[in-house]
Design a protein around this motif. Structure first.
Motif, PDB file in Angstrom:
ATOM      1  N   ARG A 165      70.388  -7.121 -22.142  1.00 36.36           N
ATOM      2  CA  ARG A 165      72.017  -6.894 -21.669  1.00 36.36           C
ATOM      3  C   ARG A 165      71.938  -5.895 -20.450  1.00 36.36           C
ATOM      4  NH1 ARG A 165      74.349 -10.668 -22.851  1.00 36.36           N
ATOM      5  NH2 ARG A 165      76.396  -9.564 -22.476  1.00 36.36           N
ATOM      6  N   CYS A 166      70.822  -5.857 -19.791  1.00 36.72           N
ATOM      7  CA  CYS A 166      70.693  -4.806 -18.533  1.00 36.72           C
ATOM      8  C   CYS A 166      71.613  -5.471 -17.447  1.00 36.72           C
ATOM      9  CB  CYS A 166      69.431  -4.633 -18.093  1.00 36.72           C
ATOM     10  SG  CYS A 166      69.208  -3.695 -16.619  1.00 36.72           S
ATOM     11  N   LYS A 167      72.573  -4.597 -16.723  1.00 42.93           N
ATOM     12  CA  LYS A 167      73.088  -5.073 -15.685  1.00 42.93           C
ATOM     13  C   LYS A 167      72.621  -4.991 -14.316  1.00 42.93           C
ATOM     14  CE  LYS A 167      77.761  -3.346 -17.550  1.00 42.93           C
ATOM     15  NZ  LYS A 167      78.630  -2.415 -17.457  1.00 42.93           N
ATOM     16  N   CYS A 217      65.251  -9.708 -14.446  1.00 43.48           N
ATOM     17  CA  CYS A 217      65.773  -8.403 -14.782  1.00 43.48           C
ATOM     18  C   CYS A 217      65.159  -7.242 -14.481  1.00 43.48           C
ATOM     19  CB  CYS A 217      65.960  -8.408 -16.608  1.00 43.48           C
ATOM     20  SG  CYS A 217      66.494  -6.793 -16.923  1.00 43.48           S
ATOM     21  N   ALA A 218      65.563  -6.362 -13.971  1.00 41.49           N
ATOM     22  CA  ALA A 218      65.091  -5.361 -13.395  1.00 41.49           C
ATOM     23  C   ALA A 218      64.444  -3.973 -14.461  1.00 41.49           C
ATOM     24  CB  ALA A 218      65.945  -4.370 -12.407  1.00 41.49           C
ATOM     25  N   GLU A 219      65.014  -4.323 -15.583  1.00 46.15           N
ATOM     26  CA  GLU A 219      64.260  -3.457 -16.811  1.00 46.15           C
ATOM     27  C   GLU A 219      63.409  -3.985 -17.565  1.00 46.15           C
ATOM     28  OE1 GLU A 219      66.587  -1.466 -20.834  1.00 46.15           O
ATOM     29  OE2 GLU A 219      67.595  -1.523 -18.870  1.00 46.15           O
ATOM     30  N   CYS A 220      63.588  -5.442 -18.071  1.00 45.81           N
ATOM     31  CA  CYS A 220      62.677  -6.094 -18.952  1.00 45.81           C
ATOM     32  C   CYS A 220      61.737  -7.001 -18.098  1.00 45.81           C
ATOM     33  CB  CYS A 220      63.334  -6.658 -20.082  1.00 45.81           C
ATOM     34  SG  CYS A 220      64.474  -7.907 -19.734  1.00 45.81           S
ATOM     35  N   GLY A 221      62.029  -7.569 -17.125  1.00 47.58           N
ATOM     36  CA  GLY A 221      61.396  -8.379 -16.353  1.00 47.58           C
ATOM     37  C   GLY A 221      61.708  -9.965 -16.786  1.00 47.58           C
TER      38      GLY A 221
END
Length: 57
Positions: free
Chosen positions: A26-28, A6-10
């Motif tokens: 739930r990041c896209k 995930c690019a947001e939370c890793g």
């Protein structure tokens, strides 16, 4: 098997199918790290174009 990060939370996770969201936040925006890449609908180069402009890889 596919491995995504995930690019947001890793968060790194594996999926049998192509994932569209992170199961944690739930990041896209996912970074595909391993497994067969998804091919674009209009891709005529077979994934080895190196950026022909007509594909999404």
């Amino acid at each position: 098997m596919h491995v995504y990060r995930c690019a947001e939370c890793g968060h790194r996770f594996e999926s049998e199918d192509h994932a569209s969201r992170c199961p944690e936040c739930r990041c896209k925006v996912l970074i595909h790290e391993a497994g067969e890449r998804r091919r674009g609908k209009g891709c005529s180069c077979g994934g080895s174009c190196g950026g022909c402009g007509g594909c999404s890889h």
